[in-house]
Design a protein around this motif. Structure first.
Motif, PDB file in Angstrom:
ATOM      1  N   ALA A 106      -9.411   8.138 -15.692  1.00  0.00           N
ATOM      2  CA  ALA A 106      -9.166   6.763 -15.239  1.00  0.00           C
ATOM      3  C   ALA A 106      -8.207   6.746 -14.061  1.00  0.00           C
ATOM      4  O   ALA A 106      -8.414   6.031 -13.080  1.00  0.00           O
ATOM      5  CB  ALA A 106      -8.600   5.935 -16.396  1.00  0.00           C
ATOM      6  N   HIS A 107      -7.143   7.557 -14.149  1.00  0.00           N
ATOM      7  CA  HIS A 107      -6.169   7.637 -13.055  1.00  0.00           C
ATOM      8  C   HIS A 107      -6.849   8.093 -11.768  1.00  0.00           C
ATOM      9  O   HIS A 107      -6.610   7.537 -10.694  1.00  0.00           O
ATOM     10  CB  HIS A 107      -5.052   8.616 -13.421  1.00  0.00           C
ATOM     11  CG  HIS A 107      -4.055   8.046 -14.373  1.00  0.00           C
ATOM     12  ND1 HIS A 107      -2.730   8.439 -14.380  1.00  0.00           N
ATOM     13  CD2 HIS A 107      -4.164   7.114 -15.336  1.00  0.00           C
ATOM     14  CE1 HIS A 107      -2.081   7.761 -15.311  1.00  0.00           C
ATOM     15  NE2 HIS A 107      -2.941   6.963 -15.915  1.00  0.00           N
ATOM     16  N   PHE A 108      -7.690   9.121 -11.880  1.00  0.00           N
ATOM     17  CA  PHE A 108      -8.309   9.670 -10.674  1.00  0.00           C
ATOM     18  C   PHE A 108      -9.296   8.682 -10.062  1.00  0.00           C
ATOM     19  O   PHE A 108      -9.425   8.606  -8.842  1.00  0.00           O
ATOM     20  CB  PHE A 108      -9.028  10.988 -10.983  1.00  0.00           C
ATOM     21  CG  PHE A 108      -9.589  11.650  -9.757  1.00  0.00           C
ATOM     22  CD1 PHE A 108      -8.737  12.298  -8.860  1.00  0.00           C
ATOM     23  CD2 PHE A 108     -10.937  11.605  -9.472  1.00  0.00           C
ATOM     24  CE1 PHE A 108      -9.232  12.889  -7.706  1.00  0.00           C
ATOM     25  CE2 PHE A 108     -11.442  12.194  -8.331  1.00  0.00           C
ATOM     26  CZ  PHE A 108     -10.592  12.843  -7.449  1.00  0.00           C
ATOM     27  N   ILE A 109     -10.015   7.924 -10.899  1.00  0.00           N
ATOM     28  CA  ILE A 109     -10.933   6.902 -10.372  1.00  0.00           C
ATOM     29  C   ILE A 109     -10.159   5.885  -9.541  1.00  0.00           C
ATOM     30  O   ILE A 109     -10.569   5.495  -8.441  1.00  0.00           O
ATOM     31  CB  ILE A 109     -11.687   6.205 -11.523  1.00  0.00           C
ATOM     32  CG1 ILE A 109     -12.662   7.184 -12.181  1.00  0.00           C
ATOM     33  CG2 ILE A 109     -12.438   4.973 -11.010  1.00  0.00           C
ATOM     34  CD1 ILE A 109     -13.313   6.637 -13.434  1.00  0.00           C
ATOM     35  N   THR A 129       0.830  -1.209   0.000  1.00  0.00           N
ATOM     36  CA  THR A 129       0.000   0.000   0.000  1.00  0.00           C
ATOM     37  C   THR A 129       0.861   1.253   0.000  1.00  0.00           C
ATOM     38  O   THR A 129       0.560   2.219  -0.713  1.00  0.00           O
ATOM     39  CB  THR A 129      -0.950   0.019   1.207  1.00  0.00           C
ATOM     40  OG1 THR A 129      -0.203  -0.169   2.416  1.00  0.00           O
ATOM     41  CG2 THR A 129      -2.003  -1.067   1.089  1.00  0.00           C
ATOM     42  N   GLY A 130       1.943   1.255   0.791  1.00  0.00           N
ATOM     43  CA  GLY A 130       2.848   2.409   0.803  1.00  0.00           C
ATOM     44  C   GLY A 130       3.503   2.621  -0.551  1.00  0.00           C
ATOM     45  O   GLY A 130       3.613   3.758  -1.033  1.00  0.00           O
ATOM     46  N   THR A 131       3.926   1.528  -1.188  1.00  0.00           N
ATOM     47  CA  THR A 131       4.546   1.625  -2.510  1.00  0.00           C
ATOM     48  C   THR A 131       3.535   2.128  -3.535  1.00  0.00           C
ATOM     49  O   THR A 131       3.862   2.970  -4.386  1.00  0.00           O
ATOM     50  CB  THR A 131       5.088   0.245  -2.948  1.00  0.00           C
ATOM     51  OG1 THR A 131       6.028  -0.219  -1.981  1.00  0.00           O
ATOM     52  CG2 THR A 131       5.786   0.345  -4.294  1.00  0.00           C
ATOM     53  N   GLU A 132       2.303   1.626  -3.456  1.00  0.00           N
ATOM     54  CA  GLU A 132       1.291   2.056  -4.431  1.00  0.00           C
ATOM     55  C   GLU A 132       0.940   3.525  -4.269  1.00  0.00           C
ATOM     56  O   GLU A 132       0.693   4.219  -5.258  1.00  0.00           O
ATOM     57  CB  GLU A 132       0.028   1.196  -4.293  1.00  0.00           C
ATOM     58  CG  GLU A 132      -1.029   1.527  -5.322  1.00  0.00           C
ATOM     59  CD  GLU A 132      -2.006   0.397  -5.576  1.00  0.00           C
ATOM     60  OE1 GLU A 132      -3.105   0.682  -6.096  1.00  0.00           O
ATOM     61  OE2 GLU A 132      -1.675  -0.769  -5.278  1.00  0.00           O
ATOM     62  N   ILE A 133       0.928   4.029  -3.049  1.00  0.00           N
ATOM     63  CA  ILE A 133       0.650   5.448  -2.827  1.00  0.00           C
ATOM     64  C   ILE A 133       1.674   6.308  -3.547  1.00  0.00           C
ATOM     65  O   ILE A 133       1.332   7.255  -4.274  1.00  0.00           O
ATOM     66  CB  ILE A 133       0.653   5.769  -1.314  1.00  0.00           C
ATOM     67  CG1 ILE A 133      -0.631   5.243  -0.668  1.00  0.00           C
ATOM     68  CG2 ILE A 133       0.789   7.274  -1.071  1.00  0.00           C
ATOM     69  CD1 ILE A 133      -0.657   5.396   0.844  1.00  0.00           C
ATOM     70  N   ILE A 134       2.956   5.994  -3.379  1.00  0.00           N
ATOM     71  CA  ILE A 134       4.010   6.784  -4.029  1.00  0.00           C
ATOM     72  C   ILE A 134       3.966   6.601  -5.539  1.00  0.00           C
ATOM     73  O   ILE A 134       4.189   7.555  -6.300  1.00  0.00           O
ATOM     74  CB  ILE A 134       5.399   6.389  -3.484  1.00  0.00           C
ATOM     75  CG1 ILE A 134       5.424   6.543  -1.957  1.00  0.00           C
ATOM     76  CG2 ILE A 134       6.483   7.242  -4.110  1.00  0.00           C
ATOM     77  CD1 ILE A 134       5.091   7.939  -1.469  1.00  0.00           C
ATOM     78  N   LEU A 135       3.662   5.385  -5.995  1.00  0.00           N
ATOM     79  CA  LEU A 135       3.588   5.141  -7.436  1.00  0.00           C
ATOM     80  C   LEU A 135       2.432   5.908  -8.067  1.00  0.00           C
ATOM     81  O   LEU A 135       2.558   6.443  -9.180  1.00  0.00           O
ATOM     82  CB  LEU A 135       3.443   3.645  -7.712  1.00  0.00           C
ATOM     83  CG  LEU A 135       3.560   3.213  -9.172  1.00  0.00           C
ATOM     84  CD1 LEU A 135       4.932   3.569  -9.731  1.00  0.00           C
ATOM     85  CD2 LEU A 135       3.320   1.719  -9.324  1.00  0.00           C
ATOM     86  N   LEU A 136       1.294   5.975  -7.384  1.00  0.00           N
ATOM     87  CA  LEU A 136       0.174   6.759  -7.894  1.00  0.00           C
ATOM     88  C   LEU A 136       0.532   8.239  -7.974  1.00  0.00           C
ATOM     89  O   LEU A 136       0.105   8.945  -8.899  1.00  0.00           O
ATOM     90  CB  LEU A 136      -1.059   6.558  -7.009  1.00  0.00           C
ATOM     91  CG  LEU A 136      -1.737   5.194  -7.112  1.00  0.00           C
ATOM     92  CD1 LEU A 136      -2.825   5.059  -6.050  1.00  0.00           C
ATOM     93  CD2 LEU A 136      -2.331   4.969  -8.500  1.00  0.00           C
ATOM     94  N   MET A 137       1.324   8.715  -7.029  1.00  0.00           N
ATOM     95  CA  MET A 137       1.792  10.104  -7.081  1.00  0.00           C
ATOM     96  C   MET A 137       2.743  10.294  -8.260  1.00  0.00           C
ATOM     97  O   MET A 137       2.713  11.333  -8.938  1.00  0.00           O
ATOM     98  CB  MET A 137       2.476  10.479  -5.767  1.00  0.00           C
ATOM     99  CG  MET A 137       1.539  10.478  -4.576  1.00  0.00           C
ATOM    100  SD  MET A 137       2.292  11.098  -3.057  1.00  0.00           S
ATOM    101  CE  MET A 137       2.427  12.847  -3.426  1.00  0.00           C
ATOM    102  N   ALA A 138       3.595   9.293  -8.527  1.00  0.00           N
ATOM    103  CA  ALA A 138       4.498   9.364  -9.676  1.00  0.00           C
ATOM    104  C   ALA A 138       3.704   9.394 -10.979  1.00  0.00           C
ATOM    105  O   ALA A 138       4.047  10.128 -11.927  1.00  0.00           O
ATOM    106  CB  ALA A 138       5.463   8.176  -9.661  1.00  0.00           C
TER     107      ALA A 138
END
Length: 315
Positions: free
Chosen positions: A242-245, A108-117
Motif C-alpha cells: 500500500a505504501h509503495f502504491i 508536495t515537498g513535505t509529503e516527499i520527506i514524510l513518505l521517506m519517513a
C-alpha cells in the motif's frame, strides 16, 4: 534588482482545463465530489487514529500527518477552481499566484520527506524489529514530521524567491487551473531554456532521487518479507505494498512534470489534476482497503457513533 519595476503584471488569467461550458460543468461536479470525498476520507483517518488507542503507534502517527498534508494539498487550488466554474471569474492576482506556488511546493515537498519517513519506519520495523522501539521512538516520529515541514518550507521559499526574480511584462494567461512554475515561468520576459534547467536541477532531480531511494528501501523490505512465511509477514507485505502504491502514484506525475518542464500542456494538465485532486483521495482508499486494523477501528467508531445517537432520545 528592483522586482517591482521589472514585473508589471498585476494578475494572471487561469485558462483552466477547457473552454467548453458543458465540460466545465462536468468538471465542477466531478471535482466537487472528489474534493468532498478527499476531506471526509482523510478526516476519518485522522479521527480514527486519534480516537482508537490501538492505533497510537509511529506508523499511524505518520499516516495521520500524511492525511493532513493530503487535505492541504487538495485545498490549495481545487476550491478556487470549483468556484471559478460557477462564477466564471478565472483571474488570480500576482500575489495570489505566488501563494499557490508556495503552498503547492510546501505540501508536495513535505509529503516527499514524510513518505521517506514512512518507508524508514517500515524498514526498521521489518528488517530490524528488535531495535524498532529504541530507534523509532515518539520523539523521533515528531522530529521526522517537523523535519518534513522544515524541508517543505525551505523548498517552497526557494521556488517563490525564484518566481519573484522573474520579469512579467507580456502575456498573462496561465494554461492551467492553478499557478506553478512550469507554466508561469514561460510567461516571463526572459529566455526560458535556462529556467527549465533550474526546474530540472531543483524539483525534478530531487523528486527522482527521493523516488529511487524509496524504491530501493521498499525492495529491500519486500525481499526481507519474502523470506518469512507468517501472518505478521503477510500483514507487513500488505502494508508495504500500500505504501509503495501511494509513493508511485505521487512521484510519477511530479517526476514527469518537473523533469520535462517544456512538455505538452495537455499532458501536464492531466498529471496536475492527478496529483492535486485524485492522489489525495486515493491515499485514504488504498490505506483503508488494505489495512485491517484501520477498517476494524472505523467499524468500532461507527458503532460508537450509532450507539450514541440511539442513546440521545432517551436522555
Amino acid at each position: 534588482m528592483d522586482v517591482a519595476n521589472k514585473s508589471t503584471m498585476s494578475e494572471f488569467v487561469l485558462l483552466g482545463l477547457s473552454n467548453s461550458w458543458e465540460l466545465q460543468m462536468f468538471f465542477f461536479m466531478v471535482f466537487s465530489l472528489f474534493y468532498v470525498a478527499t476531506m471526509v476520507g482523510n478526516s476519518l483517518i485522522v479521527i480514527t487514529v486519534i480516537v482508537d488507542p490501538h492505533l497510537h503507534s509511529p506508523m499511524y502517527f505518520l499516516l495521520t500527518n500524511l492525511s493532513i498534508i493530503d487535505m492541504s494539498l487538495a485545498s490549495f487550488a481545487t476550491p478556487k477552481m470549483i468556484t471559478d466554474y460557477l462564477t466564471g471569474h478565472k483571474t488570480i492576482s500576482f500575489n495570489g499566484c505566488l501563494t499557490q506556488i508556495f503552498f503547492l511546493h510546501l505540501f508536495t515537498g513535505t509529503e516527499i520527506i514524510l513518505l521517506m519517513a514512512m518507508s524508514f519506519d517500515r524498514y526498521i520495523a521489518i528488517c530490524k524489529p528488535l531495535h524498532y522501539a529504541s530507534i523509532i521512538s515518539p520523539h523521533v516520529c515528531v522530529a521526522l514530521v517537523v523535519a518534513s515541514w522544515i524541508v517543505g518550507i525551505m523548498h517552497s521559499m526557494s521556488q517563490v524567491i525564484f518566481a519573484l526574480t522573474l520579469p512579467f511584462c507580456g502575456p498573462n494567461e496561465v494554461d492551467s487551473f492553478f499557478c506553478d512554475l512550469p507554466v508561469v515561468f514561460q510567461l516571463a520576459c526572459v529566455d526560458t531554456s535556462v529556467l527549465g534547467l533550474f526546474m530540472i536541477s531543483t524539483s525534478g532531480i530531487i523528486a527522482l532521487s527521493c523516488f529511487i531511494v524509496l524504491f530501493d528501501s521498499y525492495v529491500t523490505v519486500l525481499v526481507t518479507v519474502k523470506h518469512h512465511s507468517s501472518r505478521g509477514s503477510s500483514k507487513a507485505l500488505s502494508t508495504c505494498t500500500a505504501h509503495f502504491i501511494v509513493v508511485f502514484l505521487f512521484f510519477g506525475p511530479c517526476i514527469f512534470i518537473y523533469m520535462w518542464p517544456l512538455s505538452s500542456f495537455l499532458i501536464d494538465k492531466i498529471l496536475s489534476v492527478f496529483y492535486t485532486i485524485f492522489t489525495p483521495i486515493l491515499n485514504p482508499v488504498i490505506y483503508t482497503l488494505r489495512n485491517q486494523e484501520i477498517k476494524t477501528a472505523m467499524r468500532k467508531l461507527k458503532n460508537r457513533f450509532l450507539n450514541f445517537n440511539k442513546a440521545m432520545p432517551s436522555q
